[in-house]
Write a protein that holds these residues in place. Structure first.
Motif, PDB file in Angstrom:
ATOM      1  N   VAL A  56      39.359  16.313  47.354  1.00 23.83           N
ATOM      2  CA  VAL A  56      38.987  15.660  46.090  1.00 23.83           C
ATOM      3  C   VAL A  56      39.883  14.464  45.819  1.00 23.83           C
ATOM      4  O   VAL A  56      39.414  13.392  45.382  1.00 23.83           O
ATOM      5  CB  VAL A  56      39.049  16.678  44.939  1.00 23.83           C
ATOM      6  CG1 VAL A  56      38.878  15.979  43.596  1.00 23.83           C
ATOM      7  CG2 VAL A  56      37.973  17.740  45.112  1.00 23.83           C
ATOM      8  N   TRP A 155      30.529  10.215  41.880  1.00 27.60           N
ATOM      9  CA  TRP A 155      30.880  11.630  41.947  1.00 27.60           C
ATOM     10  C   TRP A 155      32.365  11.807  42.248  1.00 27.60           C
ATOM     11  O   TRP A 155      33.008  12.707  41.689  1.00 27.60           O
ATOM     12  CB  TRP A 155      30.045  12.344  43.005  1.00 27.60           C
ATOM     13  CG  TRP A 155      30.513  13.749  43.218  1.00 27.60           C
ATOM     14  CD1 TRP A 155      31.161  14.257  44.296  1.00 27.60           C
ATOM     15  CD2 TRP A 155      30.407  14.824  42.279  1.00 27.60           C
ATOM     16  NE1 TRP A 155      31.467  15.582  44.106  1.00 27.60           N
ATOM     17  CE2 TRP A 155      31.018  15.959  42.871  1.00 27.60           C
ATOM     18  CE3 TRP A 155      29.860  14.935  40.995  1.00 27.60           C
ATOM     19  CZ2 TRP A 155      31.074  17.187  42.227  1.00 27.60           C
ATOM     20  CZ3 TRP A 155      29.935  16.165  40.353  1.00 27.60           C
ATOM     21  CH2 TRP A 155      30.531  17.264  40.954  1.00 27.60           C
ATOM     22  N   SER A 159      34.847  14.056  39.979  1.00 29.32           N
ATOM     23  CA  SER A 159      35.566  15.206  40.530  1.00 29.32           C
ATOM     24  C   SER A 159      37.073  14.980  40.511  1.00 29.32           C
ATOM     25  O   SER A 159      37.854  15.912  40.247  1.00 29.32           O
ATOM     26  CB  SER A 159      35.085  15.501  41.955  1.00 29.32           C
ATOM     27  OG  SER A 159      35.290  14.391  42.806  1.00 29.32           O
ATOM     28  N   ALA A 163      39.451  17.531  38.436  1.00 29.43           N
ATOM     29  CA  ALA A 163      40.427  18.331  39.176  1.00 29.43           C
ATOM     30  C   ALA A 163      41.851  18.018  38.737  1.00 29.43           C
ATOM     31  O   ALA A 163      42.660  18.925  38.485  1.00 29.43           O
ATOM     32  CB  ALA A 163      40.264  18.095  40.673  1.00 29.43           C
ATOM     33  N   LEU A 231      33.413  21.882  42.858  1.00 26.39           N
ATOM     34  CA  LEU A 231      33.282  20.436  42.990  1.00 26.39           C
ATOM     35  C   LEU A 231      33.044  20.037  44.442  1.00 26.39           C
ATOM     36  O   LEU A 231      32.190  19.199  44.746  1.00 26.39           O
ATOM     37  CB  LEU A 231      34.532  19.736  42.454  1.00 26.39           C
ATOM     38  CG  LEU A 231      34.796  19.855  40.947  1.00 26.39           C
ATOM     39  CD1 LEU A 231      36.157  19.262  40.600  1.00 26.39           C
ATOM     40  CD2 LEU A 231      33.700  19.155  40.142  1.00 26.39           C
ATOM     41  N   THR A 232      33.795  20.658  45.350  1.00 27.02           N
ATOM     42  CA  THR A 232      33.606  20.316  46.761  1.00 27.02           C
ATOM     43  C   THR A 232      32.289  20.852  47.306  1.00 27.02           C
ATOM     44  O   THR A 232      31.820  20.380  48.350  1.00 27.02           O
ATOM     45  CB  THR A 232      34.766  20.854  47.607  1.00 27.02           C
ATOM     46  OG1 THR A 232      34.889  22.272  47.409  1.00 27.02           O
ATOM     47  CG2 THR A 232      36.069  20.167  47.238  1.00 27.02           C
ATOM     48  N   ASP A 235      30.150  17.988  47.242  1.00 24.84           N
ATOM     49  CA  ASP A 235      30.477  17.110  48.364  1.00 24.84           C
ATOM     50  C   ASP A 235      29.859  17.633  49.662  1.00 24.84           C
ATOM     51  O   ASP A 235      29.377  16.848  50.489  1.00 24.84           O
ATOM     52  CB  ASP A 235      31.997  16.989  48.517  1.00 24.84           C
ATOM     53  CG  ASP A 235      32.632  16.197  47.393  1.00 24.84           C
ATOM     54  OD1 ASP A 235      32.458  14.974  47.365  1.00 24.84           O
ATOM     55  OD2 ASP A 235      33.295  16.810  46.550  1.00 24.84           O
TER      56      ASP A 235
END
Length: 459
Positions: A56, A155, A159, A163, A231-232, A235
């Motif tokens: 992130v 994004w 994120s 984070a 969040l990942t 991704d």
């Protein structure tokens, strides 16, 4: 709290792991039977969490570079389209996006453990600059890489902010009992100030409030790893969807592999037929022709010897006819064409070395090609039962489930069958896969063995 009214402390809510569990760990939050810490306590200390956090953090500067590059090359290329220079600039820019996509796949592989297949390479039909530019501009992979460069930036900003903010809140609150003394010593206040309107002030300065603050920090700290993994997960979706092979290209690759398997199988069948004809019926017919020639020569000299030779030749003719019938049955049996799977499989079962029960539950016959595949699949599985299983009985079941045709051959033999390696079952699974079929082998050591084949239904 120094003075003023009481403030309510909101309860921290701990969220369980979403879909980002470590491999090998169950879904529960409790500790395992080996006495290890529960997943929700291990998460802040696991390498996976810190690799995801590092991903992130790196996403923001990389996103800035990718977005700037994408906007620049597209704007420059579009602006120069009025001249011929716009096409090579745009093609070069798209090729650069493909290169960035390769780096992003490597980053996701290293930090997120995400294995993404390489997209199909460029297909340049002729050598030269113009065919190369045409291939780049017509490649969906190039435009998806450009879209990734544009979408990933906003994004990555979101994120990164989420984070960093959550970590920045959770860790200081958790360690508040260790550093709250800074306020009375250096700031002239009793503790961390939550509110001040000039008349009322709320400070976290009592032992209970300090402990509650640390508890809230603990909750935030425990929740943060799952939030970062969530969040990942987005991704992961971006990398898989935009930087991996498209569904269409993956399907094309699969069909090309299936076509190769079909071609190889057909070539192997032709070689088998040629070998059987050469070593079997052809050799017998050559021997028969020689015997009949000798019998013709002896017909006037020794009629009895000639009669014996003709009688032997008659036996050879019967044997050759039987071999030709077996060969024809191996290509496509007449009983399958005339009477369908039930009669054809019953005929195969009658030649098996163990008793076989056959149950075919089909309201109507499938397509002839599908019928042939089903017949030869069961034939090969029953040959395995005869040769390798050591079974005393076996069964064959055929039925239709929605748009699939299912075949199951079971026996009470010693088990241990496997579709891995270079076994016959592996070759059968490959041939079924060429027509979108599936072969499932359930054969524990000691038996019993159950092999299920699934084929697409076509009537």
């Amino acid at each position: 709290m120094a003075i003023g009214y009481e403030s309510g402390h909101g309860r921290g809510q701990q969220y369980g792991p979403g879909d980002g569990r470590e491999p090998g760990h169950g879904p529960g939050a409790g500790g395992g039977s080996d006495g290890s810490l529960p997943a929700w306590l291990r998460a802040p200390f696991e390498g996976r969490t810190w690799r995801a956090y590092g991903y992130v953090l790196l996403s923001l500067p990389i996103g800035v570079v990718l977005f700037t590059y994408a906007v620049t090359v597209v704007s420059l290329g579009a602006g120069l389209l009025v001249t011929f220079l716009g096409v090579p600039v745009l093609a070069a820019g798209l090729m650069g996006c493909r290169g960035f996509g390769a780096l992003e796949r490597a980053r996701a592989r290293g930090l997120l453990g995400l294995e993404v297949a390489e997209p199909r390479p460029l297909r340049v039909r002729r050598s030269g600059v113009l065919p190369w530019m045409r291939a780049v501009l017509l490649s969906g992979t190039s435009w998806r890489a450009l879209l990734y460069a544009v979408v990933q930036f906003p994004w990555s900003v979101f994120s990164f902010v989420v984070a960093v903010s959550v970590w920045s809140v959770g860790l200081p609150l958790l360690t508040y009992p260790l550093w709250f003394w800074v306020f009375p010593m250096w700031a002239g206040r009793g503790g961390l100030q939550l509110y001040d309107d000039g008349h009322h002030r709320i400070l976290l300065d009592s032992p209970l409030e300090i402990l509650a603050t640390a508890g809230a920090g603990l909750v935030v700290t425990l929740v943060t790893p799952w939030l970062v993994r969530a969040l990942t997960a987005v991704d992961r979706g971006l990398v898989l969807g935009l930087l991996g092979p498209s569904r269409l290209s993956a399907r094309v690759v699969e069909l090309e592999a299936d076509r190769g398997a079909v071609v190889d199988t057909a070539a192997a069948d032709l070689r088998r037929i040629e070998r059987d004809l050469h070593d079997g019926a052809q050799a017998r017919l050559v021997s028969l022709a020689m015997d009949l020639g000798l019998a013709r020569e002896k017909l006037t000299e020794d009629p009895q010897a000639a009669a014996r030779m003709v009688d032997e030749a008659h036996g050879e003719v019967k044997t050759a006819l039987q071999e030709l019938r077996d060969l024809a049955r191996g290509i496509h049996p007449a009983v399958l064409t005339d009477r369908g799977l039930d009669a054809a499989l019953s005929s195969v079962a009658s030649r098996c070395t163990v008793p076989v029960s056959v149950a075919v539950d089909l309201q109507r016959r499938p397509a002839p090609a599908l019928e042939g595949i089903a017949y030869f699949t069961v034939s090969e599985l029953l040959q395995n039962v005869s040769k390798h299983s050591g079974a005393r009985s076996a069964s064959v079941d055929v039925w239709r489930a929605d748009d699939r045709l299912l075949l199951q051959v079971a026996d009470d033999g010693g088990g241990g069958a496997s579709a891995s390696g270079g076994s016959g079952l592996a070759g059968l699974a490959e041939r079924l896969g060429a027509v979108d079929g599936i072969l499932v082998v359930d054969s524990p050591a000691g038996g019993p063995t159950r092999v299920t084949a699934e084929l697409p239904w076509r009537g």
